[in-house]
Write a protein that holds these residues in place. Structure first.
Motif, PDB file in Angstrom:
ATOM      1  N   THR A  33       0.823  -1.202   0.000  1.00  0.00           N
ATOM      2  CA  THR A  33       0.000   0.000   0.000  1.00  0.00           C
ATOM      3  C   THR A  33       0.859   1.254   0.000  1.00  0.00           C
ATOM      4  OG1 THR A  33      -1.744  -1.173   1.212  1.00  0.00           O
ATOM      5  CG2 THR A  33      -1.840   1.229   1.205  1.00  0.00           C
ATOM      6  N   SER A  34       1.945   1.249   0.783  1.00  0.00           N
ATOM      7  CA  SER A  34       2.853   2.402   0.813  1.00  0.00           C
ATOM      8  C   SER A  34       3.478   2.632  -0.551  1.00  0.00           C
ATOM      9  CB  SER A  34       3.953   2.189   1.859  1.00  0.00           C
ATOM     10  OG  SER A  34       3.419   2.201   3.176  1.00  0.00           O
ATOM     11  N   THR A  35       3.889   1.540  -1.199  1.00  0.00           N
ATOM     12  CA  THR A  35       4.503   1.653  -2.527  1.00  0.00           C
ATOM     13  C   THR A  35       3.518   2.211  -3.543  1.00  0.00           C
ATOM     14  OG1 THR A  35       5.970  -0.218  -2.069  1.00  0.00           O
ATOM     15  CG2 THR A  35       5.656   0.389  -4.374  1.00  0.00           C
ATOM     16  N   LEU A  36       2.278   1.725  -3.501  1.00  0.00           N
ATOM     17  CA  LEU A  36       1.250   2.206  -4.436  1.00  0.00           C
ATOM     18  C   LEU A  36       0.925   3.674  -4.195  1.00  0.00           C
ATOM     19  CD1 LEU A  36      -1.193  -0.854  -4.509  1.00  0.00           C
ATOM     20  CD2 LEU A  36       0.389  -0.123  -6.308  1.00  0.00           C
ATOM     21  N   LEU A  37       0.912   4.086  -2.941  1.00  0.00           N
ATOM     22  CA  LEU A  37       0.636   5.487  -2.625  1.00  0.00           C
ATOM     23  C   LEU A  37       1.754   6.398  -3.124  1.00  0.00           C
ATOM     24  CD1 LEU A  37      -0.911   5.235   0.954  1.00  0.00           C
ATOM     25  CD2 LEU A  37      -2.033   6.170  -1.086  1.00  0.00           C
ATOM     26  N   ILE A  38       2.994   5.938  -2.986  1.00  0.00           N
ATOM     27  CA  ILE A  38       4.119   6.732  -3.487  1.00  0.00           C
ATOM     28  C   ILE A  38       4.041   6.853  -5.000  1.00  0.00           C
ATOM     29  CG2 ILE A  38       6.635   6.775  -3.770  1.00  0.00           C
ATOM     30  CD1 ILE A  38       6.847   5.524  -0.990  1.00  0.00           C
ATOM     31  N   LEU A  39       3.728   5.744  -5.678  1.00  0.00           N
ATOM     32  CA  LEU A  39       3.583   5.784  -7.132  1.00  0.00           C
ATOM     33  C   LEU A  39       2.431   6.696  -7.553  1.00  0.00           C
ATOM     34  CD1 LEU A  39       4.146   2.022  -8.058  1.00  0.00           C
ATOM     35  CD2 LEU A  39       5.701   3.937  -8.483  1.00  0.00           C
ATOM     36  N   ALA A  40       1.317   6.618  -6.810  1.00  0.00           N
ATOM     37  CA  ALA A  40       0.173   7.480  -7.119  1.00  0.00           C
ATOM     38  C   ALA A  40       0.534   8.950  -6.952  1.00  0.00           C
ATOM     39  CB  ALA A  40      -1.007   7.119  -6.205  1.00  0.00           C
ATOM     40  N   THR A  41       1.326   9.252  -5.918  1.00  0.00           N
ATOM     41  CA  THR A  41       1.751  10.634  -5.694  1.00  0.00           C
ATOM     42  C   THR A  41       2.633  11.120  -6.837  1.00  0.00           C
ATOM     43  OG1 THR A  41       1.715  10.205  -3.302  1.00  0.00           O
ATOM     44  CG2 THR A  41       2.834  12.207  -4.051  1.00  0.00           C
ATOM     45  N   ILE A  42       3.549  10.276  -7.270  1.00  0.00           N
ATOM     46  CA  ILE A  42       4.427  10.628  -8.392  1.00  0.00           C
ATOM     47  C   ILE A  42       3.598  10.919  -9.638  1.00  0.00           C
ATOM     48  CG2 ILE A  42       6.195   9.747  -9.971  1.00  0.00           C
ATOM     49  CD1 ILE A  42       7.317   8.147  -7.596  1.00  0.00           C
ATOM     50  N   ILE A  43       2.615  10.069  -9.916  1.00  0.00           N
ATOM     51  CA  ILE A  43       1.776  10.239 -11.104  1.00  0.00           C
ATOM     52  C   ILE A  43       0.961  11.522 -11.018  1.00  0.00           C
ATOM     53  CG2 ILE A  43      -0.196   9.283 -12.360  1.00  0.00           C
ATOM     54  CD1 ILE A  43       0.885   6.492 -11.627  1.00  0.00           C
ATOM     55  N   ILE A  44       0.358  11.777  -9.864  1.00  0.00           N
ATOM     56  CA  ILE A  44      -0.481  12.968  -9.699  1.00  0.00           C
ATOM     57  C   ILE A  44       0.343  14.248  -9.834  1.00  0.00           C
ATOM     58  CG2 ILE A  44      -1.843  14.280  -8.019  1.00  0.00           C
ATOM     59  CD1 ILE A  44      -2.941  11.582  -7.026  1.00  0.00           C
ATOM     60  N   TYR A  45       1.506  14.280  -9.186  1.00  0.00           N
ATOM     61  CA  TYR A  45       2.350  15.477  -9.268  1.00  0.00           C
ATOM     62  C   TYR A  45       2.913  15.650 -10.682  1.00  0.00           C
ATOM     63  CZ  TYR A  45       2.305  16.975  -4.412  1.00  0.00           C
ATOM     64  OH  TYR A  45       1.914  17.480  -3.193  1.00  0.00           O
TER      65      TYR A  45
END
Length: 224
Positions: A33-45
């Motif tokens: 979940t932490s990894t997916l959240l970091i990836l989601a943050t990268i994509i959104i930014y």
């Protein structure tokens, strides 16, 4: 008892999930979940940067740069925002968890789940701000969900506007959630928890204001 992190289901029954986390002896899906959240943050930014959100100062340099140089600058801007997103997500997930662990002695993995919820809420806030930026031209620090727009009528000092712009309605929910989570899982007194939570958030707002001020200064210097 095994608790498996299911982030979106968490919001359907917060109190039930907090109680289950308290009783859990083992945790599952935390790292994923932490990894997916970091990836989601990268994509959104990265997506926000691609849309040109936050690049108003960069756009001002188009007259000084050739077409190729300007496109290269935009590419580096997107890459820079993606790197910033990764660092922001990692910091938000792991550093507050460590601080609260030292204060409450709640298992670190359970605190990481708390911060996963916090990051998810902040990403939702960012997504809601995107149409305001695109269609109303509002910067994040003067969003109607923040106190920055009020600060802009009181002072012209950029740092203070950024500082109050970091204080949003979503932040109030996060403060309440962190208190409820920590109060349920620890025996630390209410006043102590409130003091540490509020202090941590004030420091976060100070850091956000400082980073935003330094960011605009550095981009502005780029074209001098």
């Amino acid at each position: 008892m095994l608790y498996r992190v299911q982030l979106f289901k968490f919001f359907t029954s917060i109190y039930d999930h907090i109680f289950r986390i308290r009783q859990a002896e083992k945790l599952s899906n935390v790292r994923k979940t932490s990894t997916l959240l970091i990836l989601a943050t990268i994509i959104i930014y990265g997506w926000m940067a691609y849309l040109g959100i936050g690049s108003s100062i960069l756009s001002g340099g188009v007259a000084e740069l050739g077409a190729m140089e300007y496109e290269t600058s935009k590419l580096w801007f997107v890459i820079g925002r993606m790197i910033y997103g990764a660092l922001f997500a990692a910091f938000l997930l792991f550093i507050p968890s460590l601080i609260f662990y030292l204060i409450t002695e709640i298992p670190y993995g359970k605190l990481a789940i708390m911060q996963q919820v916090v990051l998810a809420v902040m990403l939702i806030e960012r997504l809601l701000w995107i149409p305001l930026a695109l269609f109303a031209g509002l910067d994040w620090f003067v969003s109607p969900l923040s106190f920055g727009i009020i600060a802009s009528y009181i002072t012209e000092i950029d740092w203070f506007i950024y500082f109050f712009g970091a204080i949003t309605l979503f932040q109030f929910w996060i403060i309440w959630f962190q208190y409820r989570f920590l109060h349920t899982l620890s025996e630390v007194g209410s006043r102590t928890l409130w003091a540490f939570i509020l202090l941590l958030h004030v420091l976060g707002w100070v850091l956000a204001g400082t980073i935003a001020f330094a960011d605009s200064y550095m981009i502005g210097r780029w074209f001098e």
